[in-house]
Design an enzyme around this catalytic site. Structure first.
Site, mmCIF file in Angstrom:
data_model
loop_
_atom_site.group_PDB
_atom_site.id
_atom_site.type_symbol
_atom_site.label_atom_id
_atom_site.label_comp_id
_atom_site.label_asym_id
_atom_site.label_seq_id
_atom_site.Cartn_x
_atom_site.Cartn_y
_atom_site.Cartn_z
ATOM 1 N N GLY A 272 0.893 -1.248 -0.159
ATOM 2 C CA GLY A 272 0.094 0.085 -0.044
ATOM 3 C C GLY A 272 0.858 1.318 0.059
ATOM 4 N N ARG B 160 -8.633 3.741 -13.945
ATOM 5 C CA ARG B 160 -8.443 4.242 -12.400
ATOM 6 C C ARG B 160 -9.270 5.346 -12.638
ATOM 7 N NH1 ARG B 160 -4.309 5.442 -10.411
ATOM 8 N NH2 ARG B 160 -4.971 4.995 -8.535
ATOM 9 N N CYS C 97 -17.237 4.902 -24.954
ATOM 10 C CA CYS C 97 -18.690 5.471 -24.977
ATOM 11 C C CYS C 97 -18.991 5.581 -23.648
ATOM 12 C CB CYS C 97 -19.483 4.435 -25.821
ATOM 13 S SG CYS C 97 -19.030 4.564 -27.776
ATOM 14 N N TYR D 280 -1.710 -1.229 -12.117
ATOM 15 C CA TYR D 280 -3.382 -1.232 -12.383
ATOM 16 C C TYR D 280 -3.745 -0.576 -13.497
ATOM 17 C CZ TYR D 280 -2.572 -2.679 -7.283
ATOM 18 O OH TYR D 280 -2.270 -3.097 -6.198
HETATM 19 C C1 LIG Z 1 -3.137 -5.244 -3.260
HETATM 20 C C2 LIG Z 1 -2.394 -5.813 -2.342
HETATM 21 C C3 LIG Z 1 -0.979 -5.328 -1.986
HETATM 22 C C4 LIG Z 1 -0.376 -4.573 -2.881
HETATM 23 O O1 LIG Z 1 -1.029 -3.032 -2.661
HETATM 24 P P1 LIG Z 1 -0.211 -1.872 -3.375
HETATM 25 O O2 LIG Z 1 -1.080 -0.834 -3.293
HETATM 26 O O3 LIG Z 1 -0.303 -2.252 -4.801
HETATM 27 O O4 LIG Z 1 1.325 -1.646 -2.917
HETATM 28 C C5 LIG Z 1 -0.352 -6.172 -1.049
HETATM 29 N N1 LIG Z 1 -1.042 -7.038 -0.273
HETATM 30 C C6 LIG Z 1 -2.133 -7.398 -0.219
HETATM 31 C C7 LIG Z 1 -2.922 -8.349 0.663
HETATM 32 C C8 LIG Z 1 -3.030 -6.706 -1.191
HETATM 33 O O5 LIG Z 1 -4.380 -7.179 -1.427
#
Ligand SMILES: *Cc1c(COP(=O)(O)O)cnc(C)c1O
Length: 424
Positions: free
Chosen positions: A239, A320, A351, A380
């Site tokens: 994240g 996104r 569209c 993504y």
């Molecule tokens: C999506 C996800 C990640 C990676 O998240 P990012 O925002 O791309 O770094 C890591 N662990 C789990 C369990 C996820 O679902």
């Protein structure tokens, strides 16, 4: 030609002429540097450490090969991602299989491949796994995904006691967790290692991860005190934020790595935890900034309040902005030095009124045939691409040391029909 954007010594004009547009372009050096940086800085004298690339951000064999080259492990969340990893020659022992609803077939595929670790997402999955493991010929490591109740949303985070997320088991369900772990511990071929948590994505605040680790430390201690459950591994998820626009100031990788490890060391000391290993799972922050999308400008139009420039892709190659108002930066890549800037709405060709890539970009006056580059589309983008409106999915090229390599071919009209069946 100095007005022309170059990526690792290759002009975007050359890339557009060779591969066509829209085109996903990755600066391979930049991508590999991120992988290296995570591995270099996520080190601690107190713990063994492991960096997992969360492959869902951009899952193709070439990226899997790079992850292998740089000694990362891999997260997969489906049979398809697992297949991609295995076909790319990735060591199954270093694969972690996630997902809140793995099918029985996917679990079988994972066990057949001898995947190293399964992350069990709910009690029902855990019980199912125990019911089939006695027939297996190898030992699978298991982490339980828990929900620490720390929710991070971009610039803020909150701590909640209630959790209605579809992912994981709440840390407040201690009795249930203890029962599940007891079941794991008496089941042959299951090695219960510890817990996993993931608190959100595009997180800017180091304190969010500190809070997560503090909550998890207390939780591990509670589990140990109340149920005698000792935890060796803690996976704190991914994240980590990236730079999409000038409003974004992501945490540098060395800082985020050290913040997490220091916080874990503190908890280990505070509660005398037998923690041995810490894992992280960056996805976006490895691939996002290395990737860009190159478009050709087509028609434009002026409305009372907007100057529209249309490009030859849109929500089909980058969902996104339409999906969660994601913001991006762009430039006219064949006239990088032009000063005059006009507020411009960059829209796609799909569209849907929502098919706007950038609501307001400052761009020079454009004309058909100009090349428009959108930055930071490496995560993504391709992985969420669709064939909406029967647009062919773009090619993907990697550029490194003055050379470009196609890693995914552009789809053709024939590809669009592949898999269609007729019945008389
Ligand atoms: C999506 C996800 C990640 C990676 O998240 P990012 O925002 O791309 O770094 C890591 N662990 C789990 C369990 C996820 O679902």
């Amino acid at each position: 030609m100095e007005d022309m954007l170059q990526i690792q010594g290759v002009t975007v004009k050359e890339l557009a002429d060779t591969y066509g547009t829209p085109l996903y372009i990755y600066d391979q050096n930049a991508l590999e540097e991120k992988m290296e940086e995570y591995v270099r800085y996520f080190q601690s004298s107190a713990f063994e450490t492991e960096v997992l690339y969360a492959s869902k951000a951009f899952c193709i064999q070439e990226v899997v090969r790079l992850a292998k080259k740089h000694h990362l492990s891999l997260d997969v969340v489906s049979g398809g991602e697992l297949y991609t990893a295995l076909q790319a020659g990735f060591d199954p022992q270093k694969i972690h299989f996630h997902g809140n609803n793995k099918s029985m077939q996917e679990i079988q595929e994972a066990l057949q491949a001898k995947v190293g670790t399964l992350i069990v997402d709910n009690v029902m999955e855990g019980e199912y796994l125990c019911s089939i493991m006695k027939d297996q010929a190898y030992d699978v490591h298991v982490l339980i995904r828990v929900n620490p109740g720390v929710e991070a949303h971009t610039h803020e985070y909150i701590v909640t006691a209630h959790d209605d997320s579809k992912f994981g088991i709440s840390i407040h369900e201690k009795e249930q967790l203890a029962q599940l772990i007891a079941l794991f511990q008496k089941t042959d071929h299951i090695l219960f290692d510890g817990f996993h948590a993931h608190i959100g994505s595009q997180i800017f605040e180091p304190q969010a991860f500190e809070t997560e680790v503090e909550v998890m430390g207390q939780f591990l201690w509670d589990m140990q005190q109340t149920y005698g459950i000792e935890t060796k591994c803690l996976d704190v998820g991914g994240g980590f934020a990236v730079h999409y626009t000038s409003d974004d100031a992501p945490i540098p990788i060395p800082t985020v790595a050290q913040t997490i490890l220091r916080a874990c060391e503190k908890q280990k000391t505070k509660y005398h935890l037998p923690l041995e290993k810490i894992l992280i799972e960056p996805g976006r922050s490895i691939v996002a900034e290395a990737g860009m999308t190159l478009y050709t400008v087509g028609f434009q139009k002026q409305t009372p309040h907007r100057h529209y420039v249309f490009v030859d892709g849109g929500m089909s190659d980058n969902i996104r902005p339409a999906l969660y108002q994601a913001k991006y930066r762009c430039a006219i890549a064949n006239r990088m030095n032009e000063q005059k800037k006009i507020p411009t709405c960059v829209a796609g060709k799909c569209c849907e009124s929502g098919d706007v890539l950038i609501e307001e970009a400052d761009l020079p006056e454009t004309k058909p045939g100009d090349l428009l580059i959108v930055y930071t589309t490496g995560a993504y983008g391709f992985s969420m691409a669709s064939e909406y409106n029967r647009l062919c999915r773009p090619a993907v090229v990697f550029v490194k040391d003055g050379k470009s390599h196609c890693v995914v071919k552009r789809e053709t009209y024939q590809d669009l029909l592949r898999g269609e069946c007729t019945f008389e």
